[in-house]
Design an enzyme around this catalytic site. Structure first.
Site, PDB file in Angstrom:
ATOM      1  N   ARG A   1      12.759  -1.546  10.732  1.00 16.79           N
ATOM      2  CA  ARG A   1      11.764  -1.088  11.704  1.00 16.79           C
ATOM      3  C   ARG A   1      11.580  -2.173  12.750  1.00 16.79           C
ATOM      4  O   ARG A   1      11.522  -3.349  12.410  1.00 16.79           O
ATOM      5  CB  ARG A   1      10.423  -0.836  10.992  1.00 16.79           C
ATOM      6  CG  ARG A   1      10.259   0.567  10.484  1.00 16.79           C
ATOM      7  CD  ARG A   1       9.084   0.704   9.558  1.00 16.79           C
ATOM      8  NE  ARG A   1       7.816   0.207  10.087  1.00 16.79           N
ATOM      9  CZ  ARG A   1       6.652   0.284   9.442  1.00 16.79           C
ATOM     10  NH1 ARG A   1       6.611   0.838   8.247  1.00 16.79           N
ATOM     11  NH2 ARG A   1       5.552  -0.187   9.972  1.00 16.79           N
TER      12      ARG A   1
ATOM     13  N   ARG B   1       1.106  -8.409  13.627  1.00 15.87           N
ATOM     14  CA  ARG B   1       0.409  -7.359  12.862  1.00 15.87           C
ATOM     15  C   ARG B   1      -0.593  -8.002  11.906  1.00 15.87           C
ATOM     16  O   ARG B   1      -1.680  -7.459  11.685  1.00 15.87           O
ATOM     17  CB  ARG B   1       1.425  -6.511  12.089  1.00 15.87           C
ATOM     18  CG  ARG B   1       2.209  -5.571  12.996  1.00 15.87           C
ATOM     19  CD  ARG B   1       3.447  -5.028  12.336  1.00 15.87           C
ATOM     20  NE  ARG B   1       3.171  -4.127  11.242  1.00 15.87           N
ATOM     21  CZ  ARG B   1       4.071  -3.769  10.325  1.00 15.87           C
ATOM     22  NH1 ARG B   1       5.306  -4.257  10.380  1.00 15.87           N
ATOM     23  NH2 ARG B   1       3.747  -2.931   9.366  1.00 15.87           N
TER      24      ARG B   1
ATOM     25  N   LYS C   1       0.834  -1.212   0.000  1.00 13.41           N
ATOM     26  CA  LYS C   1       0.000   0.000   0.000  1.00 13.41           C
ATOM     27  C   LYS C   1       0.871   1.265   0.000  1.00 13.41           C
ATOM     28  O   LYS C   1       0.612   2.184  -0.756  1.00 13.41           O
ATOM     29  CB  LYS C   1      -0.925   0.043   1.228  1.00 13.41           C
ATOM     30  CG  LYS C   1      -1.849  -1.141   1.374  1.00 13.41           C
ATOM     31  CD  LYS C   1      -2.826  -0.947   2.519  1.00 13.41           C
ATOM     32  CE  LYS C   1      -2.173  -0.785   3.888  1.00 13.41           C
ATOM     33  NZ  LYS C   1      -1.405  -1.962   4.362  1.00 13.41           N
TER      34      LYS C   1
ATOM     35  N   ARG D   1      -8.624   1.496   9.892  1.00 10.01           N
ATOM     36  CA  ARG D   1      -8.240   0.123  10.220  1.00 10.01           C
ATOM     37  C   ARG D   1      -9.278  -0.552  11.112  1.00 10.01           C
ATOM     38  O   ARG D   1      -9.101  -1.722  11.456  1.00 10.01           O
ATOM     39  CB  ARG D   1      -6.892   0.118  10.936  1.00 10.01           C
ATOM     40  CG  ARG D   1      -5.698  -0.145  10.004  1.00 10.01           C
ATOM     41  CD  ARG D   1      -4.452   0.158  10.810  1.00 10.01           C
ATOM     42  NE  ARG D   1      -3.310  -0.649  10.511  1.00 10.01           N
ATOM     43  CZ  ARG D   1      -2.225  -0.163   9.883  1.00 10.01           C
ATOM     44  NH1 ARG D   1      -2.195   1.051   9.419  1.00 10.01           N
ATOM     45  NH2 ARG D   1      -1.169  -0.934   9.729  1.00 10.01           N
TER      46      ARG D   1
ATOM     47  N   ARG E   1      12.318  -5.796   4.671  1.00  8.97           N
ATOM     48  CA  ARG E   1      12.286  -4.349   4.393  1.00  8.97           C
ATOM     49  C   ARG E   1      13.339  -3.599   5.222  1.00  8.97           C
ATOM     50  O   ARG E   1      13.528  -3.872   6.400  1.00  8.97           O
ATOM     51  CB  ARG E   1      10.896  -3.807   4.737  1.00  8.97           C
ATOM     52  CG  ARG E   1      10.785  -2.297   4.558  1.00  8.97           C
ATOM     53  CD  ARG E   1       9.379  -1.829   4.457  1.00  8.97           C
ATOM     54  NE  ARG E   1       8.629  -1.989   5.693  1.00  8.97           N
ATOM     55  CZ  ARG E   1       7.337  -1.668   5.821  1.00  8.97           C
ATOM     56  NH1 ARG E   1       6.666  -1.231   4.778  1.00  8.97           N
ATOM     57  NH2 ARG E   1       6.720  -1.833   6.979  1.00  8.97           N
TER      58      ARG E   1
HETATM   59  P1  AMP Z   1       1.812   0.961   9.095  1.00 11.46           P
HETATM   60  O1  AMP Z   1       3.046   1.682   8.739  1.00 11.46           O
HETATM   61  O2  AMP Z   1       0.589   1.467   8.363  1.00 11.46           O
HETATM   62  O3  AMP Z   1       1.939  -0.545   9.027  1.00 11.46           O
HETATM   63  O4  AMP Z   1       1.517   1.309  10.633  1.00 11.46           O
HETATM   64  C1  AMP Z   1       2.458   1.014  11.644  1.00 11.46           C
HETATM   65  C2  AMP Z   1       1.770   0.960  12.990  1.00 11.46           C
HETATM   66  O5  AMP Z   1       1.150   2.228  13.284  1.00 11.46           O
HETATM   67  C3  AMP Z   1       0.630  -0.044  13.095  1.00 11.46           C
HETATM   68  O6  AMP Z   1       1.088  -1.360  13.394  1.00 11.46           O
HETATM   69  C4  AMP Z   1      -0.186   0.559  14.247  1.00 11.46           C
HETATM   70  O7  AMP Z   1       0.451   0.340  15.483  1.00 11.46           O
HETATM   71  C5  AMP Z   1      -0.087   2.050  13.963  1.00 11.46           C
HETATM   72  N1  AMP Z   1      -1.176   2.499  13.069  1.00 11.46           N
HETATM   73  C6  AMP Z   1      -1.056   3.002  11.798  1.00 11.46           C
HETATM   74  N2  AMP Z   1      -2.251   3.305  11.294  1.00 11.46           N
HETATM   75  C7  AMP Z   1      -3.157   3.007  12.259  1.00 11.46           C
HETATM   76  C8  AMP Z   1      -4.583   3.073  12.340  1.00 11.46           C
HETATM   77  N3  AMP Z   1      -5.326   3.511  11.315  1.00 11.46           N
HETATM   78  N4  AMP Z   1      -5.170   2.664  13.488  1.00 11.46           N
HETATM   79  C9  AMP Z   1      -4.461   2.236  14.537  1.00 11.46           C
HETATM   80  N5  AMP Z   1      -3.120   2.108  14.522  1.00 11.46           N
HETATM   81  C10 AMP Z   1      -2.464   2.498  13.395  1.00 11.46           C
END
Ligand code: AMP
Length: 215
Positions: free
Chosen positions: A160, A171, A13, A88, A127
């Site tokens: 990360r 996740r 994404k 989410r 990554r």
């Molecule tokens: P991502 O980079 O989108 O995978 O997000 C990394 C982390 O940020 C996720 O594992 C969550 O802990 C937090 N996060 C990002 N977007 C959201 C969301 N819409 N709702 C809740 N937590 C989020």
């Protein structure tokens, strides 16, 4: 154009959001990026989010909804936007609807990146991210020219914390439990378009261009 990108972590994404935002001049709103920046800066939001993110759990709805509501007030979203990693949960989706309704705008399409678990795990655990400019690499599929050094800015590449395999698997479980329900939510609204997140970047981009050409 106003687009939501939906799918598990590791579906591509973020990569597509980058490509699409350049191609169509859309604002790229990534809640994950905003939260990581907040953690780095030690802001109030960052302090609230840190422990959830490290475990691969979702940050509470009210924290992320506020971030997105703020981002949607900016001038940069006037030409349209891509929401990457938000919503989410159904609570977030419902609150987003309220925010958009107030602004008198709607979503044009929700792209669902259907992705197999093994592809997602291989992508995320390999990554590597530049600690300075955030450019993304992959230890096997897209390594930098010099080991662990960013090609673009010479910054140090890091993994990360939440990309370590154990956290990645969590996740994905969190996604199944809390986010996957949004597929039907948006299908019912007639907004959902499905692409395979297992394809490579250029293939997915071509499919998306076709979808948007018909919009
Ligand atoms: P991502 O980079 O989108 O995978 O997000 C990394 C982390 O940020 C996720 O594992 C969550 O802990 C937090 N996060 C990002 N977007 C959201 C969301 N819409 N709702 C809740 N937590 C989020």
């Amino acid at each position: 154009m106003r687009i939501i990108l939906l799918g598990p972590p590791g579906a591509g994404k973020g990569t597509q959001a980058e490509v699409l935002s350049k191609h169509y001049s859309l604002a790229h709103i990534s809640t994950g990026d905003i939260l990581r920046e907040s953690v780095k800066l030690g802001t109030v939001v960052g302090l609230k989010a840190k422990s959830y993110m490290e475990k691969g759990e979702l940050v509470p709805d009210e924290v992320v909804v506020e971030i997105v509501a703020d981002a949607l007030k900016g001038d940069s979203v006037k030409e349209g936007f891509i929401l990457d990693g938000f919503p989410r949960t159904e609570v977030q989706a419902a609150q987003l609807e309220g925010v958009l309704q107030e602004a008198g705008i709607g979503i044009d399409a929700v792209i669902y990146f259907k992705t197999s678990e093994e592809v997602a795990v291989a992508r995320l655990s390999g990554r590597r991210v530049c600690s300075k400019c955030r450019a993304i690499y992959h230890a096997k599929n897209m390594p930098p020219k010099i080991d662990r050094i960013c090609d673009k800015c010479n910054g140090k590449l890091i993994q990360r914390k939440d990309d370590e395999e154990k956290t990645v698997r969590n996740r994905l479980r969190v996604y199944d439990k809390q986010t996957a329900g949004l597929i039907d939510y948006y299908r019912t609204k007639g907004l959902l378009k499905e692409v395979s997140g297992d394809l490579d970047v250029q293939e997915v981009f071509e499919i998306l261009k076709d979808i948007f050409a018909k919009k």
